[in-house]
Design an enzyme around this catalytic site. Structure first.
Site: not given
Ligand code: SAH
Length: 463
Positions: A81, A312, A408
């Site tokens: 935190c 993603y 994020c």
């Molecule tokens: N949309 C999902 C996950 C978001 S987090 C949710 O809301 O639950 C971002 C995600 O991107 C993760 O699962 C990670 O494994 C994936 N990721 C990271 N680099 C990547 C890439 N180069 N290509 C595809 N996915 C990727």
């Protein structure tokens, strides 16, 4: 100004890491940890650089109105935190400002900023913890968190951001370790067994997953450990041993061995069931993720006939919660286990219009584009480093009506919004969402659409 001087300072801004900042009469910025905007302080100068300095609070002359009493014994020690000393309202306005500043300054984008979606629960909202295990110089067992910018473990028996049941898992693990003399991993030498304790809880299902990260295959007396966990925790669903033999900062190794249960838990999000295994990404604040996804769905403004591309996609969550409103869903994710979970999640929820591709998002997008796939709406939810220019270009090249960008990290979001602007997409609206109260992190969802007017994105905004 020199080291050890004591100066009077009014705090006028704050860094993302939780330091207050004030300016001296000469215009020098002084960073003061644990201070709050509005504080009038007497500050001891600790370090002086060319244009800025660090200090610590000597005395509070007049406290800021936003101050509250921090209620955690390891606040500002554990690296978790940063905002436990100001009211939640003040924290939300800082986060709002952080997002707006980034989008304006880094992105050069002016848009309609909506008020932050605040979180109802400011404590006990997390469903996941990864706790390093180690020993103090005196040989005492430590299970807790790394101190800020360090690998020193701060022992923490009950983190206020975690559900109470996690403290019980920590306690059982501690008792087991003391009873059996478990060999504890030492980061310096790379020797010893037990490295991390990793816990996940299904908030709606109450299913509990406990995972031990070990330098080797498992632990001696695993049977006893599982017995102790089961006796204490009736909602224990699975115990997994993750093997990590590398001398690395990466927490998880590549191999899991299920010692009890099925190796995964399930939970519910936006009315759908999801399977969560140790490697898959799953939002740590489930309730707030629902609000974020609801906003993303509003922005997507689907009519039922669209092709939706979810880049993603993790375990498929965002896209799957919109699958009933589109013709076809295509998800892309790089982690094979998460893609496996996404497919199973579609099946479990009787969703038959979804397919998932295990690939690098920029690569997969390029290929889909070459194949002639023309999504009407694209969802982007990249990790902290963002999408990057190449992917933005590819997405713009597919000419979707709308892009919904979940981020994020406001800085990389802002950079990518700029790339989108250069490629014909206008940021119509930005909504910050507080997924991580009391920490420095803030999530954002942005709606973009093509420069020529788009009625449905107007519709998305009118909600
Ligand atoms: N949309 C999902 C996950 C978001 S987090 C949710 O809301 O639950 C971002 C995600 O991107 C993760 O699962 C990670 O494994 C994936 N990721 C990271 N680099 C990547 C890439 N180069 N290509 C595809 N996915 C990727």
């Amino acid at each position: 100004m020199k080291k050890n001087d004591v100066i009077n300072l009014k705090i006028t801004s704050a860094t993302a890491e939780g330091s207050g900042v004030g300016k001296t009469e000469e215009g020098m910025a002084v960073f003061v940890p644990l201070s709050a905007i509005g504080d009038e302080l007497s500050v001891r100068v600790l370090k002086v650089k060319k244009t800025y300095a660090y200090g610590k609070i000597e005395k509070i002359i007049k406290p800021s109105e936003s101050r509250i009493e921090p209620d955690c014994p390891v606040f500002q020690k554990c690296g978790g935190c940063v905002w436990r000393h100001i009211s939640y309202e003040s924290e939300c306005s800082l986060k709002q400002k952080k997002v707006e500043d980034a989008v304006r300054r880094i992105g050069g984008v002016e848009t309609d900023f909506k008020p932050i979606i605040a979180c109802e629960k400011t404590d006990r909202y997390r469903n996941k913890a990864q706790l390093p295990v180690g020993k103090s110089a005196g040989g005492e067992l430590l299970i807790g968190f790394f101190a800020l910018h360090s690998h020193r473990i701060v022992d923490c028996r009950d983190c206020a951001l975690q559900p109470a049941v996690f403290s019980e898992v920590i306690d059982v693990t501690r008792r087991f370790a003391e009873q059996t003399g478990v060999d504890i991993y030492d980061e310096q030498t790379g020797k010893g067994r037990l490295r991390h304790l990793y816990i996940r809880l299904g908030e709606i299902t109450n299913e509990l997953m406990v995972c031990y990260v070990v330098n080797g295959n498992g632990l001696k007396r695993e049977d006893l450990l599982i017995k102790m966990l089961r006796e204490r925790l009736p909602n224990l669903k699975t115990v997994v041993f993750n093997s990590n033999r590398e001398k690395t900062n990466v927490i998880l190794g590549s191999r899991n061995r299920v010692a009890f249960g099925n190796g995964y838990i399930t939970d519910v999000l936006c009315g759908l069931k999801f399977r969560v295994s140790p490697f898959s990404f799953w939002q740590v604040n489930r309730a707030q993720a629902e609000r974020l996804y609801t906003k993303a769905k509003e922005y997507a403004a689907l009519s039922g006939d669209e092709v939706l591309l979810d880049l993603y996609c993790g375990t498929g969550t965002i896209g799957l919660t919109m699958a009933d409103c589109c013709r076809e869903l295509i998800g892309v994710e790089i982690i094979p286990d998460a893609v496996g979970d996404a497919m199973k999640n579609a099946a479990v929820n009787n969703i038959s219009n979804a397919r998932f591709i295990c690939a690098d998002a920029p690569e997969a997008a390029r290929q889909l584009r070459e194949e002639g796939v023309r999504p009407n709406v694209v969802i982007l939810d990249p990790p902290r480093k963002g999408c990057g220019e190449e992917l933005v270009k590819t997405v713009a090249g597919m000419a979707p009506d709308r892009v919904v960008y979940v981020s994020c990290d406001p800085a990389t979001l802002a950079r990518d919004l700029k790339y989108f602007a250069e490629n014909g997409y206008v940021t119509r609206e930005v909504t910050p969402c507080d997924m991580f109260p009391r920490t420095a992190h803030v999530e954002t969802v942005a709606l973009l659409s093509r420069q020529n007017t788009d009625d449905r994105s107007e519709l998305a905004r009118s909600k």
